[in-house]
Design a protein around this motif. Sequence first.
Motif, PDB file in Angstrom:
ATOM      1  N   LEU A   1      33.100 -26.468  -0.312  1.00 16.68           N
ATOM      2  CA  LEU A   1      33.857 -27.197   0.707  1.00 16.68           C
ATOM      3  C   LEU A   1      33.963 -26.432   2.021  1.00 16.68           C
ATOM      4  CD1 LEU A   1      36.769 -28.759  -1.390  1.00 16.68           C
ATOM      5  CD2 LEU A   1      34.719 -29.893  -0.507  1.00 16.68           C
ATOM      6  N   ALA A   2      33.719 -25.125   1.958  1.00 15.15           N
ATOM      7  CA  ALA A   2      33.701 -24.347   3.197  1.00 15.15           C
ATOM      8  C   ALA A   2      32.440 -24.624   4.013  1.00 15.15           C
ATOM      9  CB  ALA A   2      33.792 -22.855   2.866  1.00 15.15           C
ATOM     10  N   LEU A   3      31.444 -25.284   3.370  1.00 20.99           N
ATOM     11  CA  LEU A   3      30.156 -25.512   4.012  1.00 20.99           C
ATOM     12  C   LEU A   3      29.792 -26.993   4.152  1.00 20.99           C
ATOM     13  CD1 LEU A   3      28.174 -22.832   1.948  1.00 20.99           C
ATOM     14  CD2 LEU A   3      29.095 -22.546   4.263  1.00 20.99           C
ATOM     15  N   TYR A   4      30.491 -27.864   3.420  1.00 21.31           N
ATOM     16  CA  TYR A   4      30.078 -29.273   3.343  1.00 21.31           C
ATOM     17  C   TYR A   4      31.318 -30.154   3.317  1.00 21.31           C
ATOM     18  CZ  TYR A   4      27.100 -33.180   1.759  1.00 21.31           C
ATOM     19  OH  TYR A   4      26.417 -34.372   1.651  1.00 21.31           O
ATOM     20  N   PRO A   5      31.307 -31.335   4.001  1.00 21.77           N
ATOM     21  CA  PRO A   5      32.501 -32.181   4.088  1.00 21.77           C
ATOM     22  C   PRO A   5      33.005 -32.647   2.720  1.00 21.77           C
ATOM     23  CG  PRO A   5      30.861 -32.858   5.707  1.00 21.77           C
ATOM     24  CD  PRO A   5      30.193 -31.862   4.809  1.00 21.77           C
ATOM     25  N   LEU A   6      34.320 -32.780   2.613  1.00 25.32           N
ATOM     26  CA  LEU A   6      34.983 -33.069   1.341  1.00 25.32           C
ATOM     27  C   LEU A   6      34.506 -34.375   0.701  1.00 25.32           C
ATOM     28  CD1 LEU A   6      38.792 -32.629   0.726  1.00 25.32           C
ATOM     29  CD2 LEU A   6      37.615 -34.648  -0.118  1.00 25.32           C
ATOM     30  N   PHE A   7      34.645 -35.494   1.418  1.00 27.53           N
ATOM     31  CA  PHE A   7      34.332 -36.783   0.806  1.00 27.53           C
ATOM     32  C   PHE A   7      32.829 -36.978   0.620  1.00 27.53           C
ATOM     33  CE2 PHE A   7      38.646 -37.645   2.392  1.00 27.53           C
ATOM     34  CZ  PHE A   7      39.214 -38.091   1.204  1.00 27.53           C
ATOM     35  N   ALA A   8      32.022 -36.347   1.474  1.00 26.54           N
ATOM     36  CA  ALA A   8      30.578 -36.382   1.249  1.00 26.54           C
ATOM     37  C   ALA A   8      30.241 -35.632  -0.033  1.00 26.54           C
ATOM     38  CB  ALA A   8      29.847 -35.759   2.438  1.00 26.54           C
ATOM     39  N   PHE A   9      30.904 -34.510  -0.253  1.00 28.06           N
ATOM     40  CA  PHE A   9      30.692 -33.745  -1.487  1.00 28.06           C
ATOM     41  C   PHE A   9      31.023 -34.598  -2.709  1.00 28.06           C
ATOM     42  CE2 PHE A   9      32.086 -31.112  -4.987  1.00 28.06           C
ATOM     43  CZ  PHE A   9      31.106 -30.128  -5.051  1.00 28.06           C
ATOM     44  N   LEU A  10      32.187 -35.253  -2.671  1.00 32.15           N
ATOM     45  CA  LEU A  10      32.591 -36.082  -3.813  1.00 32.15           C
ATOM     46  C   LEU A  10      31.648 -37.264  -4.015  1.00 32.15           C
ATOM     47  CD1 LEU A  10      36.457 -36.020  -3.285  1.00 32.15           C
ATOM     48  CD2 LEU A  10      35.188 -34.974  -5.174  1.00 32.15           C
ATOM     49  N   ALA A  11      31.179 -37.865  -2.919  1.00 34.30           N
ATOM     50  CA  ALA A  11      30.254 -38.995  -3.031  1.00 34.30           C
ATOM     51  C   ALA A  11      28.955 -38.566  -3.698  1.00 34.30           C
ATOM     52  CB  ALA A  11      29.978 -39.583  -1.649  1.00 34.30           C
ATOM     53  N   VAL A  12      28.376 -37.446  -3.252  1.00 38.39           N
ATOM     54  CA  VAL A  12      27.114 -36.973  -3.839  1.00 38.39           C
ATOM     55  C   VAL A  12      27.330 -36.511  -5.271  1.00 38.39           C
ATOM     56  CG1 VAL A  12      25.246 -35.301  -3.633  1.00 38.39           C
ATOM     57  CG2 VAL A  12      26.215 -36.330  -1.572  1.00 38.39           C
ATOM     58  N   ARG A  13      28.455 -35.850  -5.515  1.00 35.49           N
ATOM     59  CA  ARG A  13      28.753 -35.396  -6.865  1.00 35.49           C
ATOM     60  C   ARG A  13      28.759 -36.555  -7.852  1.00 35.49           C
ATOM     61  NH1 ARG A  13      34.235 -32.360  -9.117  1.00 35.49           N
ATOM     62  NH2 ARG A  13      33.908 -32.938 -11.295  1.00 35.49           N
ATOM     63  N   PHE A  14      29.478 -37.617  -7.519  1.00 38.62           N
ATOM     64  CA  PHE A  14      29.569 -38.743  -8.450  1.00 38.62           C
ATOM     65  C   PHE A  14      28.299 -39.590  -8.436  1.00 38.62           C
ATOM     66  CE2 PHE A  14      34.074 -37.614  -8.336  1.00 38.62           C
ATOM     67  CZ  PHE A  14      34.365 -37.684  -9.689  1.00 38.62           C
ATOM     68  N   ALA A  15      27.514 -39.517  -7.373  1.00 36.21           N
ATOM     69  CA  ALA A  15      26.197 -40.165  -7.401  1.00 36.21           C
ATOM     70  C   ALA A  15      25.316 -39.492  -8.443  1.00 36.21           C
ATOM     71  CB  ALA A  15      25.545 -40.070  -6.019  1.00 36.21           C
ATOM     72  N   ILE A  16      25.344 -38.164  -8.487  1.00 32.14           N
ATOM     73  CA  ILE A  16      24.567 -37.421  -9.486  1.00 32.14           C
ATOM     74  C   ILE A  16      25.036 -37.770 -10.895  1.00 32.14           C
ATOM     75  CG2 ILE A  16      24.096 -35.106 -10.385  1.00 32.14           C
ATOM     76  CD1 ILE A  16      24.230 -34.104  -7.481  1.00 32.14           C
ATOM     77  N   SER A  17      26.351 -37.847 -11.086  1.00 31.25           N
ATOM     78  CA  SER A  17      26.890 -38.206 -12.401  1.00 31.25           C
ATOM     79  C   SER A  17      26.444 -39.607 -12.818  1.00 31.25           C
ATOM     80  CB  SER A  17      28.420 -38.149 -12.371  1.00 31.25           C
ATOM     81  OG  SER A  17      28.885 -36.844 -12.139  1.00 31.25           O
ATOM     82  N   THR A  18      26.499 -40.536 -11.870  1.00 26.57           N
ATOM     83  CA  THR A  18      26.127 -41.923 -12.166  1.00 26.57           C
ATOM     84  C   THR A  18      24.654 -42.033 -12.540  1.00 26.57           C
ATOM     85  OG1 THR A  18      27.811 -42.703 -10.606  1.00 26.57           O
ATOM     86  CG2 THR A  18      26.093 -44.268 -11.239  1.00 26.57           C
ATOM     87  N   VAL A  19      23.781 -41.374 -11.779  1.00 24.10           N
ATOM     88  CA  VAL A  19      22.340 -41.417 -12.069  1.00 24.10           C
ATOM     89  C   VAL A  19      22.043 -40.735 -13.398  1.00 24.10           C
ATOM     90  CG1 VAL A  19      20.095 -40.572 -11.296  1.00 24.10           C
ATOM     91  CG2 VAL A  19      21.685 -41.566  -9.649  1.00 24.10           C
ATOM     92  N   THR A  20      22.727 -39.643 -13.693  1.00 28.04           N
ATOM     93  CA  THR A  20      22.509 -38.916 -14.952  1.00 28.04           C
ATOM     94  C   THR A  20      22.847 -39.782 -16.153  1.00 28.04           C
ATOM     95  OG1 THR A  20      23.002 -36.802 -13.873  1.00 28.04           O
ATOM     96  CG2 THR A  20      23.152 -36.871 -16.279  1.00 28.04           C
TER      97      THR A  20
END
Length: 295
Positions: free
Chosen positions: A28-47
Amino acid sequence: MSRRAPLLALVGVTAIWGVTFVQVQDALALYPLFAFLAVRFAISTVTLAPFAWGSLRALPRSGYVAGIGVGALLATAYGLQTAGLERTTVASTGFITGLYVVFTPLLALALFGTRVPRALWVGVALAVAGLLLLNGVPGGSTLGNVLVLGNAMFQAFQITAMERYAPRYDPRALTFLQMATSFVGFTVIAVALGELEVPHGSTVWGALLVTGVFAGALGYLIATWVQARTTAARAALVFTLEAPFAALFGVLLADEVLGWAGWVGCAVMMTGILVAEPAAAATLRRLSRRGAMPA
């Protein structure tokens, strides 16, 4: 299969969740909070998609409603927790998050009439005492701690809801819907805030992959499977281990200071789980009989 196998699997999940506090804070020190959560759960969904497709086709409409509803609770909890973690310490976040062990049995009792045996309340009391000892860890901010406290409340709602729905529907479909609902919600927020951008760097990608695949998709699939076989109160007690794991990894990986009170707190929390075991097993048998009755 051993009766303890599901709970041992859940302990492993909480260890993974504990280490991700450090990884997410660094990312989070390097990447926006909600973008991080969006990509994180996108990876979970695809997996999860290849494993959940068949069960999703067979899921009734009520299952979709349950999955999306529980997913909204999960997304709210993660949004509050991650926003709080950005403003406070790893150890403080783990401690305050663990307070859902207080809220969950009360919600299960109030909403669904789930009886909580006296011995299990003793276990809850010991777990809370351990969490209070962990509060001796310094650092953090008032706003960050309040946000994480809100997360604890929503996590308690999510765990309580899963007690009701996990035995009724396929865990793969239910977990997929939670991940997908979170992905959609966070993507909408990230786009609205103009935060959505391509992740970059090993620190961000490492956190995304661990949280998306292991802590998210596999972690919640295991948690859903376990919650179909136990009570909300018992699951909450095991989930409490996330707090000492977070504190431990905060010390090892983020140079935070735990102190004697923190270490004693971890031991007291483990004692609480062991004390609650027999009563929790009896509660599980009663809920299993109830779950076999027509809804």
